[in-house]
Design a protein around this motif. Structure first.
Motif, PDB file in Angstrom:
ATOM      1  N   GLY A  99      41.827  -2.092  41.926  1.00 58.17           N
ATOM      2  CA  GLY A  99      41.558  -1.673  41.120  1.00 58.17           C
ATOM      3  C   GLY A  99      42.836  -0.328  41.049  1.00 58.17           C
ATOM      4  N   ALA A 100      43.436  -0.059  42.050  1.00 61.37           N
ATOM      5  CA  ALA A 100      44.890   0.792  42.504  1.00 61.37           C
ATOM      6  C   ALA A 100      45.432   1.131  40.965  1.00 61.37           C
ATOM      7  CB  ALA A 100      45.105   1.387  43.676  1.00 61.37           C
ATOM      8  N   MET A 101      45.869  -0.765  40.462  1.00 59.09           N
ATOM      9  CA  MET A 101      46.750  -0.933  39.709  1.00 59.09           C
ATOM     10  C   MET A 101      45.872  -0.799  38.326  1.00 59.09           C
ATOM     11  SD  MET A 101      48.251  -4.674  40.446  1.00 59.09           S
ATOM     12  CE  MET A 101      48.827  -4.553  42.954  1.00 59.09           C
ATOM     13  N   THR A 102      44.486  -1.326  38.760  1.00 55.14           N
ATOM     14  CA  THR A 102      44.576  -0.998  36.957  1.00 55.14           C
ATOM     15  C   THR A 102      44.184   1.015  36.415  1.00 55.14           C
ATOM     16  OG1 THR A 102      43.002  -2.552  37.258  1.00 55.14           O
ATOM     17  CG2 THR A 102      42.217  -1.254  35.782  1.00 55.14           C
ATOM     18  N   SER A 103      43.827   1.343  37.682  1.00 53.12           N
ATOM     19  CA  SER A 103      43.698   3.412  37.769  1.00 53.12           C
ATOM     20  C   SER A 103      44.971   3.539  37.222  1.00 53.12           C
ATOM     21  CB  SER A 103      43.050   3.568  38.540  1.00 53.12           C
ATOM     22  OG  SER A 103      41.493   2.936  39.235  1.00 53.12           O
ATOM     23  N   GLU A 104      46.142   3.118  37.768  1.00 51.06           N
ATOM     24  CA  GLU A 104      47.624   3.765  37.652  1.00 51.06           C
ATOM     25  C   GLU A 104      47.902   3.738  36.364  1.00 51.06           C
ATOM     26  OE1 GLU A 104      51.902   3.425  40.439  1.00 51.06           O
ATOM     27  OE2 GLU A 104      50.177   2.935  40.916  1.00 51.06           O
ATOM     28  N   ILE A 105      48.277   2.178  36.558  1.00 54.58           N
ATOM     29  CA  ILE A 105      48.313   1.544  34.926  1.00 54.58           C
ATOM     30  C   ILE A 105      47.200   2.943  33.329  1.00 54.58           C
ATOM     31  CG2 ILE A 105      48.857  -0.198  32.928  1.00 54.58           C
ATOM     32  CD1 ILE A 105      49.033  -2.012  35.378  1.00 54.58           C
ATOM     33  N   GLY A 106      46.634   2.444  34.063  1.00 55.43           N
ATOM     34  CA  GLY A 106      45.534   2.963  32.765  1.00 55.43           C
ATOM     35  C   GLY A 106      45.695   4.418  32.378  1.00 55.43           C
ATOM     36  N   LEU A 107      46.547   5.340  33.577  1.00 53.49           N
ATOM     37  CA  LEU A 107      46.260   6.804  34.106  1.00 53.49           C
ATOM     38  C   LEU A 107      47.470   7.001  33.232  1.00 53.49           C
ATOM     39  CD1 LEU A 107      45.751   9.715  34.229  1.00 53.49           C
ATOM     40  CD2 LEU A 107      46.846   9.496  36.781  1.00 53.49           C
ATOM     41  N   MET A 108      48.740   6.033  33.437  1.00 48.78           N
ATOM     42  CA  MET A 108      49.993   6.031  32.722  1.00 48.78           C
ATOM     43  C   MET A 108      49.256   5.842  30.669  1.00 48.78           C
ATOM     44  SD  MET A 108      52.094   4.118  35.195  1.00 48.78           S
ATOM     45  CE  MET A 108      53.496   4.117  34.247  1.00 48.78           C
ATOM     46  N   LYS A 109      48.319   4.969  30.396  1.00 46.24           N
ATOM     47  CA  LYS A 109      47.967   4.953  29.360  1.00 46.24           C
ATOM     48  C   LYS A 109      47.576   6.487  28.545  1.00 46.24           C
ATOM     49  CE  LYS A 109      46.099   1.742  25.699  1.00 46.24           C
ATOM     50  NZ  LYS A 109      44.906   0.258  25.473  1.00 46.24           N
ATOM     51  N   THR A 110      46.782   6.209  29.335  1.00 48.76           N
ATOM     52  CA  THR A 110      45.836   8.443  28.850  1.00 48.76           C
ATOM     53  C   THR A 110      46.794   9.226  28.869  1.00 48.76           C
ATOM     54  OG1 THR A 110      44.019   7.298  30.256  1.00 48.76           O
ATOM     55  CG2 THR A 110      44.583  10.009  29.613  1.00 48.76           C
ATOM     56  N   THR A 111      48.121   9.202  29.484  1.00 48.02           N
ATOM     57  CA  THR A 111      48.529  10.528  29.021  1.00 48.02           C
ATOM     58  C   THR A 111      49.975   9.945  28.337  1.00 48.02           C
ATOM     59  OG1 THR A 111      49.992   9.282  31.653  1.00 48.02           O
ATOM     60  CG2 THR A 111      48.021  11.426  31.734  1.00 48.02           C
ATOM     61  N   GLU A 112      49.664   9.184  27.657  1.00 47.97           N
ATOM     62  CA  GLU A 112      51.031   9.221  26.611  1.00 47.97           C
ATOM     63  C   GLU A 112      52.337   7.884  27.109  1.00 47.97           C
ATOM     64  OE1 GLU A 112      51.270  11.226  23.938  1.00 47.97           O
ATOM     65  OE2 GLU A 112      49.047  10.649  22.637  1.00 47.97           O
ATOM     66  N   GLN A 113      52.036   7.716  28.560  1.00 48.80           N
ATOM     67  CA  GLN A 113      53.488   7.431  29.219  1.00 48.80           C
ATOM     68  C   GLN A 113      53.899   6.317  29.021  1.00 48.80           C
ATOM     69  OE1 GLN A 113      54.161   7.575  33.572  1.00 48.80           O
ATOM     70  NE2 GLN A 113      51.800   9.141  33.546  1.00 48.80           N
ATOM     71  N   LEU A 114      53.395   4.839  28.312  1.00 49.69           N
ATOM     72  CA  LEU A 114      53.920   4.075  27.826  1.00 49.69           C
ATOM     73  C   LEU A 114      53.667   4.494  26.533  1.00 49.69           C
ATOM     74  CD1 LEU A 114      50.587   1.837  29.614  1.00 49.69           C
ATOM     75  CD2 LEU A 114      52.988   2.015  30.719  1.00 49.69           C
ATOM     76  N   GLU A 115      53.818   5.188  25.686  1.00 49.34           N
ATOM     77  CA  GLU A 115      54.095   5.589  24.368  1.00 49.34           C
ATOM     78  C   GLU A 115      55.223   6.031  24.625  1.00 49.34           C
ATOM     79  OE1 GLU A 115      51.808   6.940  21.869  1.00 49.34           O
ATOM     80  OE2 GLU A 115      50.131   5.482  21.812  1.00 49.34           O
ATOM     81  N   ALA A 116      55.423   6.783  25.411  1.00 51.06           N
ATOM     82  CA  ALA A 116      56.835   7.361  25.521  1.00 51.06           C
ATOM     83  C   ALA A 116      58.326   5.659  26.222  1.00 51.06           C
ATOM     84  CB  ALA A 116      57.027   8.041  26.712  1.00 51.06           C
ATOM     85  N   MET A 117      57.636   5.352  26.458  1.00 51.75           N
ATOM     86  CA  MET A 117      58.852   3.990  27.303  1.00 51.75           C
ATOM     87  C   MET A 117      59.115   3.844  25.733  1.00 51.75           C
ATOM     88  SD  MET A 117      57.211   2.687  30.730  1.00 51.75           S
ATOM     89  CE  MET A 117      56.850   3.927  32.411  1.00 51.75           C
TER      90      MET A 117
END
Length: 258
Positions: A112-130
């Motif tokens: 659950g922590a992995m899901t929340s962490e990656i989901g938060l990175m997606k919400t804050t557009e960190q994945l798009e920045a990468m």
């Protein structure tokens, strides 16, 4: 007609989700080079996924072993074979309860922590920045977490088994008065490395692949909102538990039936 239409739609949705997870696994494997060459990324995730889960795994295993020891002693006394308590508890933990319960606990905590962490990175557009910086988010974010979960799961299951056996020893020997030498000798003489221990480790490794893959997939494909992350985390725990039980049945049918 509506019933069959609903069943068909649910079946197609399941097949589509299964295909998406399989394609995502292939994508992770294709981009796992970063997790291997930059081992610091994977080691950091092993700490968060594995080390931080040791306490709940060990405490849960201790109490499960104590319950097995108490119930097993009650049943074995009826058949005048209480001396086999050590083997009975060890076999139950090594073959089934250890890998399954450790995987479910791992899914509810680290998954659950992995899901929340990656989901938060997606919400804050960190994945798009990468992606903008020509950094593959699957290689940089997903693959290290995936391999950390796969490597951590057999170790956590082993800790669960050791704690459970110790809990059974506390109940059987220290509380109920069984002979300590008989408790350990019967376990040593009857537990098989290839049949009990190795099969249990294979199960836990398969559970680690399934649970971690579900966790990172749900986080990577979650809706980028707070509600979307919450639903993805819930789906991770529920889907992981059901998947672990289904895989356990399949593996048990191949490993422990003749």
């Amino acid at each position: 007609m509506n019933f069959f239409r609903t069943i068909g739609a649910k079946t197609l949705d399941f097949l589509q989700a299964l295909g998406s997870v399989c394609l995502f696994l292939l994508q992770i494997l294709a981009h796992s080079g970063t997790a291997i060459t930059r081992a610091r990324l994977s080691i950091r995730q092993i700490y968060f996924a594995g080390v931080l889960s040791v306490l709940i795994i060990a405490v849960s295993g201790l109490f499960v072993g104590m319950v097995l020891g108490l119930q097993g002693y009650t049943q074995l006394v009826k058949f005048k074979s209480a001396d086999m308590l050590g083997f009975m508890v060890a076999a139950s933990l090594l073959r089934e309860l250890g890998p399954v319960l450790a995987a479910i606990l791992f899914a509810s905590s680290a998954g659950g922590a992995m899901t929340s962490e990656i989901g938060l990175m997606k919400t804050t557009e960190q994945l798009e920045a990468m992606n903008v910086m020509a950094v593959n988010p699957v290689a940089r974010v997903v693959a290290p977490r995936f391999w950390a979960g796969v490597l951590s799961m057999p170790l956590l299951a082993s800790i669960f088994n050791v704690a459970g056996i110790y809990g059974a020893w506390l109940v059987g020997v220290q509380w109920l008065g069984l002979d300590s030498g008989i408790f350990w000798s019967n376990m040593q003489n009857n537990v098989s490395f290839s049949y009990d221990i190795l099969n249990g480790l294979i199960k836990s490794a398969c559970f680690g692949v399934a649970v971690t893959l579900i966790a990172v997939h749900q986080g990577f494909h979650s809706v980028p909102t707070s509600e979307g992350i919450l639903r993805a985390s819930t789906r991770t725990v529920v889907s992981s538990a059901l998947t672990v039980l289904a895989i356990d049945f399949i593996l048990t049918a191949f490993m422990f039936t003749e």
